[in-house]
Design a protein around this motif. Structure first.
Motif, PDB file in Angstrom:
ATOM      1  N   ASP A 208     -19.126   1.371 -19.124  1.00 24.36           N
ATOM      2  CA  ASP A 208     -20.327   0.561 -19.350  1.00 24.36           C
ATOM      3  C   ASP A 208     -20.019  -0.914 -19.129  1.00 24.36           C
ATOM      4  O   ASP A 208     -20.758  -1.630 -18.446  1.00 24.36           O
ATOM      5  CB  ASP A 208     -20.825   0.742 -20.793  1.00 24.36           C
ATOM      6  CG  ASP A 208     -21.609   2.024 -20.986  1.00 24.36           C
ATOM      7  OD1 ASP A 208     -22.001   2.622 -19.973  1.00 24.36           O
ATOM      8  OD2 ASP A 208     -21.820   2.410 -22.145  1.00 24.36           O
ATOM      9  N   GLN A 209     -18.932  -1.364 -19.717  1.00 21.81           N
ATOM     10  CA  GLN A 209     -18.556  -2.778 -19.626  1.00 21.81           C
ATOM     11  C   GLN A 209     -18.082  -3.132 -18.232  1.00 21.81           C
ATOM     12  O   GLN A 209     -18.389  -4.221 -17.720  1.00 21.81           O
ATOM     13  CB  GLN A 209     -17.491  -3.081 -20.667  1.00 21.81           C
ATOM     14  CG  GLN A 209     -17.978  -2.919 -22.093  1.00 21.81           C
ATOM     15  CD  GLN A 209     -16.892  -3.115 -23.122  1.00 21.81           C
ATOM     16  OE1 GLN A 209     -15.751  -3.450 -22.781  1.00 21.81           O
ATOM     17  NE2 GLN A 209     -17.224  -2.911 -24.378  1.00 21.81           N
ATOM     18  N   GLU A 212     -20.992  -3.637 -16.102  1.00 18.15           N
ATOM     19  CA  GLU A 212     -21.746  -4.831 -16.475  1.00 18.15           C
ATOM     20  C   GLU A 212     -21.102  -6.100 -15.945  1.00 18.15           C
ATOM     21  O   GLU A 212     -21.799  -7.027 -15.531  1.00 18.15           O
ATOM     22  CB  GLU A 212     -21.870  -4.916 -18.007  1.00 18.15           C
ATOM     23  CG  GLU A 212     -22.621  -6.149 -18.485  1.00 18.15           C
ATOM     24  CD  GLU A 212     -22.738  -6.225 -19.990  1.00 18.15           C
ATOM     25  OE1 GLU A 212     -23.141  -7.286 -20.499  1.00 18.15           O
ATOM     26  OE2 GLU A 212     -22.412  -5.228 -20.669  1.00 18.15           O
ATOM     27  N   ARG A 236     -21.263   5.961 -10.992  1.00 25.81           N
ATOM     28  CA  ARG A 236     -20.264   6.194 -12.035  1.00 25.81           C
ATOM     29  C   ARG A 236     -19.622   7.570 -11.917  1.00 25.81           C
ATOM     30  O   ARG A 236     -18.424   7.719 -12.121  1.00 25.81           O
ATOM     31  CB  ARG A 236     -20.914   6.020 -13.412  1.00 25.81           C
ATOM     32  CG  ARG A 236     -21.525   4.647 -13.569  1.00 25.81           C
ATOM     33  CD  ARG A 236     -22.168   4.450 -14.932  1.00 25.81           C
ATOM     34  NE  ARG A 236     -22.948   3.209 -14.919  1.00 25.81           N
ATOM     35  CZ  ARG A 236     -23.293   2.536 -15.983  1.00 25.81           C
ATOM     36  NH1 ARG A 236     -22.950   2.969 -17.163  1.00 25.81           N
ATOM     37  NH2 ARG A 236     -23.985   1.435 -15.894  1.00 25.81           N
ATOM     38  N   ASP A 486     -17.164   6.606 -25.279  1.00 25.35           N
ATOM     39  CA  ASP A 486     -17.404   5.309 -25.925  1.00 25.35           C
ATOM     40  C   ASP A 486     -17.243   5.386 -27.437  1.00 25.35           C
ATOM     41  O   ASP A 486     -18.071   4.901 -28.199  1.00 25.35           O
ATOM     42  CB  ASP A 486     -18.790   4.775 -25.586  1.00 25.35           C
ATOM     43  CG  ASP A 486     -18.882   4.288 -24.157  1.00 25.35           C
ATOM     44  OD1 ASP A 486     -17.835   4.183 -23.505  1.00 25.35           O
ATOM     45  OD2 ASP A 486     -20.002   4.019 -23.690  1.00 25.35           O
ATOM     46  N   GLU A 529     -25.749   5.888 -19.656  1.00 26.86           N
ATOM     47  CA  GLU A 529     -24.725   4.904 -19.907  1.00 26.86           C
ATOM     48  C   GLU A 529     -23.413   5.307 -19.265  1.00 26.86           C
ATOM     49  O   GLU A 529     -23.243   6.433 -18.820  1.00 26.86           O
ATOM     50  CB  GLU A 529     -24.533   4.738 -21.415  1.00 26.86           C
ATOM     51  CG  GLU A 529     -25.789   4.222 -22.106  1.00 26.86           C
ATOM     52  CD  GLU A 529     -25.571   4.096 -23.598  1.00 26.86           C
ATOM     53  OE1 GLU A 529     -24.508   4.529 -24.073  1.00 26.86           O
ATOM     54  OE2 GLU A 529     -26.456   3.576 -24.277  1.00 26.86           O
ATOM     55  N   GLY A 530     -22.452   4.389 -19.281  1.00 25.85           N
ATOM     56  CA  GLY A 530     -21.147   4.653 -18.702  1.00 25.85           C
ATOM     57  C   GLY A 530     -20.263   5.416 -19.639  1.00 25.85           C
ATOM     58  O   GLY A 530     -20.676   5.922 -20.666  1.00 25.85           O
TER      59      GLY A 530
END
Length: 533
Positions: A208-209, A212, A236, A486, A529-530
Motif C-alpha cells: 500500500d505504502q 502511494e 499489484r 498489513d 488495498e495493497g
C-alpha cells in the motif's frame, strides 16, 4: 528495463553487480539505477538480495564483479562513512542516533560550528532549527531526543542526512513501527525531499505504502534481477507474482483431500485448544483473533512482514500482547514468556533458526534435551541415560544424519539442524506446536520428511500452527488457512478445494472491508488495498 525521466540521467548506476559468500551467490549480475527527484522501491522476498545490494552501494560489502557510478563517475567507498561523504545517507529501521543527546546535537554531530576552538552551542541550535524548518518540522532543537517518539527520531535522522547534502537517501523499513498519522508525516517529508531533487530509496514490505509513495520499482528474486517497472504501469498482483516467481494463471489447481477434524464432528463438542481474542502489539499487529482446534493444522499465509511471525510470537509468549486475551483449553492464560507458554504445552520454533533456535557449539544430544531441561529447571538435571534415550529415539524417528548424538550441531546440514530443532520441541510433548518457516533453506527431501511429520502429529491429536512463504506447502498440510496482510488477519477459511491462485489474490488485494472473509472462487476477487510483501 523501463525508460527514465525525460532528460534525466541516473544519479546512481549499479551495473552487473555480483557478490558471493562461501557457498552462496548473494547477487548475480544485478543492475540497478536511481534518478534524482524520484522515489525508488527495492522489492523482493526474504533472501532476494535487497540488503546485499544496499550494502554494496553503501560500502559495507565489496563487490566481486560489476561497477557502481555516482553522478556518472566511478564510486569506490569502504564503508558507510565514506558513502555519506560522497552523498549517500541511510536511515535504518533501528534509528542509529544518540538518544541521550539533544535533537540539535544529533543533527549536527561531528559538524558542530566552533568558535575559538570550542563548540558554539547557540550556533549549533540555530543551524539545526534551520534544517528542521526547511523540512517543515516543528521540533525544539534543544529538546532531548529521548523525549520524542520513534517517528520523530526517524525524522531527526532524515534531517541529519539532508544537512550533509545527501544526493541519495536510503530509508530502510522506515514505517515498520509507525501509525497512520506518523506515516503521513514521513511521506510529506519524502515528497518535499523529492521535490528538492533527492533520489530516495524506499525499502518497505507494505505494498500500500510503496504504491502511494514510489515512482519506480526494482524487483529482485534469489539474487537476480527480475526487472525495473514504473509503479503506475504494474498491477499489484503482477508484482506479487514477480516477487514470488510464479504466474497465478499458470499455477495448477491443487488437489487437496477433505480433512476431518475434531471441530467438525457434529457428535462431539470440542473447544479450541487455543483461542486468541483481539490480541495486538503496537507496531507489530493490529487486534487479531485466531483459534486452533485439537488435531488441527492451521496454515498462516501472507508475504514477509504481513504479520505472520508477529502473531506467532504473541501466541508463544515471545512477545506480550498489549490487548485482548488468550484461552488455553477454555481457561484464560497470560502467556508473558516462552517458559509460561511451555508450561501450557505450547512450543514455538522460530523462523530464525540460527539465532533463536539451534546452539551450534552444542551437540545434537544437548540441543534435543535443551527445552526439556529448561522446563524441569537447571537444578534437576536430566540423567545422562535418559538424555541418550531421548536423543536416540528422535535421531531414529526423524532420520537425523549423521546419527551421532555427540556430533556438533554446526557440522550438520540445514535440514538436519531443523530436524534437531523439531526434536527439541517434541521432547516436551506440546499440545500446540507453532512452526515458523520450518522448511526454509532445506532440501526437497528434508522438506518432505518434515511435512510428513507435521501431518502425522496432527493425526495423533497435536495442534499445529504452520507458517510458510510457500503457499503450496501451506495448502498441502493445512486443515484451515488464515491469511495475514498489513498486520491483520483478512481471511480465515476451511481448506477445501482452495487453489494457490485464490490465496494469492487474497494476499495481494485483501478481504472486503470489515471482518475477515471466507475465500472467494477464482476470478471473484477485486483489486483493493495493497499487501505487505
Amino acid at each position: 528495463m523501463t525508460q527514465g525521466p525525460a532528460s534525466a540521467t541516473p544519479v546512481v548506476e549499479m551495473n552487473d553487480i555480483s557478490i558471493g559468500f562461501p557457498g552462496v551467490k548473494a547477487l548475480d549480475g544485478v543492475s540497478f539505477r536511481m534518478f534524482p527527484g524520484e522515489v525508488h522501491s527495492l522489492m523482493g522476498e526474504n533472501g532476494a538480495g535487497k540488503s546485499t545490494l544496499i550494502k554494496a552501494l553503501t560500502g559495507v560489502y565489496g563487490i566481486d564483479g560489476g561497477s557502481i557510478l555516482l553522478d556518472g563517475r566511478p564510486l569506490s567507498v569502504n564503508g558507510p562513512a565514506q558513502a555519506q561523504d560522497a552523498g549517500i545517507s541511510t536511515v535504518y529501521q533501528e534509528v542509529n542516533l544518540l538518544t541521550n543527546l539533544s535533537v540539535a546535537e544529533n543533527i549536527m554531530l561531528g559538524r558542530e560550528p566552533r568558535r575559538l576552538g570550542l563548540i558554539d552551542w547557540r550556533a549549533t541550535r540555530r543551524r539545526a532549527a534551520t534544517v528542521l524548518e526547511g523540512l517543515g518540522l516543528d521540533i525544539d532543537p534543544a529538546s532531548p531526543l529521548s523525549s520524542h517518539s520513534l517517528a520523530v527520531q526517524q525524522l531527526v535522522a532524515i534531517a541529519r542526512a539532508i544537512d550533509i547534502n545527501a544526493k541519495v537517501l536510503i530509508l530502510d523499513e522506515p514505517t515498520s513501527s509507525l501509525d497512520s498519522d506518523e506515516v503521513a508525516e514521513l511521506f510529506r517529508i519524502i515528497r518535499r525531499l523529492k521535490d528538492d531533487g533527492v533520489a530516495i530509496l524506499f525499502v518497505s514490505h507494505f505494498l500500500d505504502q510503496v504504491y502511494e509513495i514510489a515512482d519506480r520499482l526494482t524487483v529482485l528474486r534469489n539474487g537476480t534481477l527480475v526487472g525495473e517497472y514504473r509503479t503506475d504501469e504494474i498491477l499489484r498482483i503482477e508484482l506479487v507474482n514477480k516477487m514470488i516467481g510464479k504466474d497465478i494463471e499458470l499455477l495448477e489447481r491443487l488437489e487437496t483431500r477433505t480433512r476431518e477434524v475434531a471441530a467438525e464432528d457434529d457428535a462431539v463438542t470440542v473447544e479450541p485448544f487455543l483461542a486468541a481474542h483481539d490480541i495486538s502489539r503496537r507496531g507489530s499487529i493490529t487486534p487479531t483473533e485466531l483459534s486452533i482446534m485439537p488435531g488441527e493444522v492451521v496454515g498462516l499465509a501472507g508475504l514477509l512482514g504481513s504479520g505472520r511471525t508477529e502473531l506467532a510470537r504473541l501466541l508463544s509468549g515471545a512477545d506480550r500482547s498489549e490487548t485482548g486475551s488468550i484461552t488455553v483449553s477454555g481457561t484464560a492464560r497470560r502467556l508473558r514468556t516462552p517458559r509460561i507458554a511451555l508450561k501450557n504445552r505450547i512450543a514455538y520454533s522460530s523462523e530464525d533458526r540460527k539465532h533463536e533456535g539451534i546452539v551450534e557449539d552444542l551437540t545434537v544430544r544437548d540441543n534435543i534435551v535443551l527445552a526439556l531441561q529448561s522446563d524441569r529447571g537447571w537444578f534437576r538435571p536430566i540423567p545422562r541415560k535418559r538424555q541418550d534415550e531421548l536423543a536416540a529415539s528422535y535421531i531414529s524417528a526423524l532420520g537425523i544424519r549423521p546419527a551421532n548424538p555427540d556430533a556438533l550441531l554446526r557440522n550438520l546440514s540445514g535440514g538436519n539442524q531443523q530436524k534437531v530443532l523439531l526434536a527439541r520441541w517434541l521432547a516436551v510433548a506440546p499440545r500446540l506446536l507453532i512452526l515458523d518457516e520450518p522448511t526454509r533453506g532445506i532440501d526437497v527431501g528434508a522438506k518432505a520428511e518434515i511435512q510428513r511429520l507435521v501431518a502425522s502429529l496432527a493425526e495423533e491429536g497435536m495442534s499445529v500452527l504452520f507458517i510458510s512463504a510457500e503457499l503450496e506447502e501451506v495448502l498441502r498440510l493445512s486443515h484451515r488457512i488464515a491469511v495475514m496482510r498489513d498486520r491483520r488477519k483478512v481471511a480465515d477459511f476451511v481448506n477445501e478445494d482452495v487453489t494457490v491462485g485464490e490465496v494469492m489474490r487474497l494476499i495481494a488485494s485483501g478481504a472486503a472491508e470489515g471482518e475477515p472473509t471466507a475465500v472467494e472462487p477464482d476470478g471473484a476477487g477485486t483489486e483493493q488495498e495493497g499487501v505487505r510483501a
